[in-house]
Scaffold this motif. Structure first.
Motif, short mmCIF file in Angstrom:
data_model
loop_
_atom_site.label_atom_id
_atom_site.label_comp_id
_atom_site.label_asym_id
_atom_site.label_seq_id
_atom_site.Cartn_x
_atom_site.Cartn_y
_atom_site.Cartn_z
N ALA A 115 30.32 15.33 4.12
CA ALA A 115 31.19 14.73 3.12
C ALA A 115 31.23 15.59 1.86
CB ALA A 115 30.71 13.32 2.79
N SER A 116 30.07 16.12 1.48
CA SER A 116 30.01 16.96 0.29
C SER A 116 30.92 18.18 0.42
CB SER A 116 28.57 17.43 0.04
OG SER A 116 27.69 16.34 -0.15
N LEU A 117 30.98 18.78 1.62
CA LEU A 117 31.86 19.91 1.84
C LEU A 117 33.31 19.51 1.61
CD1 LEU A 117 30.41 21.54 5.09
CD2 LEU A 117 30.21 22.39 2.75
N ALA A 118 33.69 18.35 2.13
CA ALA A 118 35.07 17.88 1.96
C ALA A 118 35.40 17.67 0.49
CB ALA A 118 35.29 16.60 2.76
N PHE A 119 34.45 17.13 -0.26
CA PHE A 119 34.70 16.84 -1.68
C PHE A 119 34.89 18.11 -2.50
CE2 PHE A 119 31.94 12.80 -1.08
CZ PHE A 119 32.99 12.17 -0.43
N LEU A 120 34.40 19.24 -2.00
CA LEU A 120 34.56 20.51 -2.71
C LEU A 120 35.93 21.12 -2.50
CD1 LEU A 120 31.04 21.86 -1.88
CD2 LEU A 120 31.91 21.63 -4.21
N ALA A 121 36.69 20.62 -1.52
CA ALA A 121 38.04 21.11 -1.28
C ALA A 121 38.97 20.65 -2.39
CB ALA A 121 38.55 20.63 0.08
N ASP A 122 40.08 21.35 -2.55
CA ASP A 122 41.06 20.96 -3.57
C ASP A 122 41.91 19.79 -3.09
OD1 ASP A 122 40.46 23.21 -5.38
OD2 ASP A 122 41.23 24.42 -3.74
N PHE A 123 42.10 19.69 -1.78
CA PHE A 123 42.87 18.60 -1.18
C PHE A 123 42.14 18.12 0.07
CE2 PHE A 123 45.84 21.35 -3.38
CZ PHE A 123 46.70 20.47 -4.04
N ARG A 124 42.24 16.81 0.33
CA ARG A 124 41.63 16.23 1.53
C ARG A 124 42.66 15.37 2.24
NH1 ARG A 124 38.61 16.86 -2.40
NH2 ARG A 124 39.56 15.06 -3.43
N VAL A 125 42.86 15.66 3.54
CA VAL A 125 43.79 14.91 4.37
C VAL A 125 42.97 14.15 5.41
CG1 VAL A 125 45.72 15.06 5.99
CG2 VAL A 125 45.58 16.66 4.06
N GLY A 126 43.26 12.85 5.59
CA GLY A 126 42.54 12.05 6.55
C GLY A 126 43.46 11.23 7.42
N ALA A 142 17.97 12.79 -2.07
CA ALA A 142 19.02 12.75 -3.09
C ALA A 142 20.22 13.55 -2.57
CB ALA A 142 18.50 13.33 -4.40
N ALA A 143 21.28 13.59 -3.35
CA ALA A 143 22.50 14.30 -2.93
C ALA A 143 22.31 15.81 -3.00
CB ALA A 143 23.65 13.89 -3.83
N ASP A 144 23.10 16.52 -2.18
CA ASP A 144 23.13 17.98 -2.28
C ASP A 144 24.54 18.47 -1.93
OD1 ASP A 144 23.33 18.27 0.57
OD2 ASP A 144 21.16 18.31 0.78
N THR A 145 24.68 19.79 -1.84
CA THR A 145 25.96 20.45 -1.55
C THR A 145 27.02 20.06 -2.57
OG1 THR A 145 25.28 20.16 0.77
CG2 THR A 145 27.41 21.19 0.41
N GLY A 146 26.58 19.87 -3.81
CA GLY A 146 27.50 19.64 -4.91
C GLY A 146 27.97 18.21 -5.08
N ALA A 147 27.49 17.26 -4.26
CA ALA A 147 28.00 15.89 -4.33
C ALA A 147 27.71 15.23 -5.68
CB ALA A 147 27.41 15.04 -3.21
N TRP A 149 27.98 16.53 -8.42
CA TRP A 149 28.98 17.07 -9.36
C TRP A 149 30.38 16.60 -8.99
CZ3 TRP A 149 33.09 20.66 -9.14
CH2 TRP A 149 33.48 21.20 -10.37
N THR A 150 30.72 16.67 -7.68
CA THR A 150 32.08 16.34 -7.27
C THR A 150 32.35 14.84 -7.26
OG1 THR A 150 31.41 16.37 -4.94
CG2 THR A 150 32.36 18.40 -5.84
N LEU A 151 31.39 14.07 -6.76
CA LEU A 151 31.65 12.64 -6.54
C LEU A 151 31.99 11.88 -7.83
CD1 LEU A 151 31.88 10.80 -4.12
CD2 LEU A 151 29.45 10.25 -4.35
N PRO A 152 31.23 12.04 -8.93
CA PRO A 152 31.63 11.34 -10.16
C PRO A 152 33.00 11.77 -10.67
CG PRO A 152 29.39 12.19 -10.34
CD PRO A 152 30.00 12.80 -9.11
N ARG A 153 33.39 13.00 -10.41
CA ARG A 153 34.70 13.48 -10.85
C ARG A 153 35.83 12.89 -10.01
NH1 ARG A 153 30.96 16.79 -12.53
NH2 ARG A 153 31.32 18.10 -14.35
N LEU A 154 35.51 12.52 -8.78
CA LEU A 154 36.53 11.93 -7.91
C LEU A 154 36.64 10.42 -8.09
CD1 LEU A 154 35.79 13.91 -4.60
CD2 LEU A 154 37.82 14.13 -6.06
N VAL A 155 35.50 9.74 -8.22
CA VAL A 155 35.51 8.27 -8.19
C VAL A 155 34.95 7.62 -9.44
CG1 VAL A 155 35.35 8.28 -5.68
CG2 VAL A 155 33.27 8.07 -7.03
N GLY A 156 34.41 8.41 -10.38
CA GLY A 156 33.78 7.85 -11.57
C GLY A 156 32.28 7.68 -11.36
N HIS A 157 31.54 7.61 -12.47
CA HIS A 157 30.08 7.58 -12.41
C HIS A 157 29.56 6.35 -11.68
CE1 HIS A 157 25.96 8.39 -13.87
NE2 HIS A 157 25.88 7.07 -13.92
N ALA A 158 30.07 5.18 -12.05
CA ALA A 158 29.53 3.93 -11.48
C ALA A 158 29.73 3.88 -9.97
CB ALA A 158 30.20 2.72 -12.14
#
Length: 263
Positions: A115-126, A142-147, A149-158
């Motif tokens: 999932a972390s790899l997908a979140f690093l892409a500029d676009f995700r198609v599902g 804990a999280a790795d592979t940038g999650a 960093w990417t996840l809060p930027r995609l969905v917000g901190h909470a």
């Protein structure tokens, strides 16, 4: 021996397929090293103008190969998670900063580092069976592979806290609503073709400007307004000197469709 990573070129689009379908494309050392090294090669490859990241066999990736990881845990190594520094961090850094668009074709499950790899892409198609699972906490990690960093930027901190700590799967429609997917198609068989079509469209666009946009957003995310303005000035100086900008401006004035060549 089957190649762990398939590399397919169609015009200016390179499709990288995680190729361990019998193991849900889980990430063993061979696959991680192939992905890390191939991304480094593509960064300098001017013939590649867009990248698609996909998984073989109807799944994207189950994340870290836990069977291999068990062997590491049972060995005498003093740092069983050294793969984070040796593999996952370089892969994440390359994907995030790659100076060309990256589209993830997320068919089926994308879990943990997958999932972390997908979140690093500029676009995700599902598609309908697409699922994301931040599985790290489920195995005491804990999280790795940038999650982180990417996840809060995609969905917000909470929401990022919720997804990472509760480790509950997110289905396709919810993923689209949250912003984990940019596009949701009706048929899983169309996930990869749709991602490749989007990548082809991007490859035909102003790729120098795309690279500058990616860098701008990265700086603005972590910096001040002054940082963002300085990055914008630098980016426009670079883009303004390109043949693409000059040709596209003339095409606009002359009411023609611009043709971008990536320089």
């Amino acid at each position: 021996m089957t190649e762990p990573l398939l590399v397919d070129r169609t015009d200016a689009v390179v499709t990288l397929t995680l190729n361990r379908p019998t193991a849900m494309n889980s990430l063993d050392v061979a696959l991680k090293e192939a992905l890390r090294d191939t991304l480094a090669e593509l960064e300098a490859d001017r013939s590649c103008r867009a990248v698609v990241l996909a998984g073989a066999g109807g799944q994207f990736s189950a994340g870290q190969d836990l069977r291999e990881h068990v062997q590491t845990l049972q060995s005498t190594t003093t740092n069983p998670l050294d793969t984070v520094r040796a593999h996952y961090n370089p892969i994440a850094a390359r994907l995030a900063s790659l100076p060309k668009p990256v589209v993830a074709a997320v068919r089926g499950m994308a879990a943990g580092a997958g999932a972390s790899l997908a979140f690093l892409a500029d676009f995700r198609v599902g598609g309908p069976k697409t699922k994301f699972l931040m599985a790290f906490a489920g195995v005491g990690l804990a999280a790795d592979t940038g999650a982180s960093w990417t996840l809060p930027r995609l969905v917000g901190h909470a929401k990022a806290v919720e997804l990472l700590m509760l480790a509950e799967p997110v289905g396709a429609e919810e993923a689209c609503r949250l912003g984990l997917l940019n596009k949701l198609v009706d048929d899983d068989e169309q996930v990869l073709p749709t991602a490749q079509e989007l990548a082809a469209r991007l490859a035909a666009g102003p790729t120098v400007a795309y690279a500058a946009i990616k860098r701008q957003l990265s700086i603005a995310d972590a910096g001040t307004l002054a940082d963002a303005l300085a990055a914008e000035a630098q980016a426009q100086a670079i883009c303004g000197a390109t043949a693409d900008h000059k040709a596209a401006t003339m095409a606009f004035v002359e009411k023609r469709r611009p043709v971008f060549e990536g320089h």
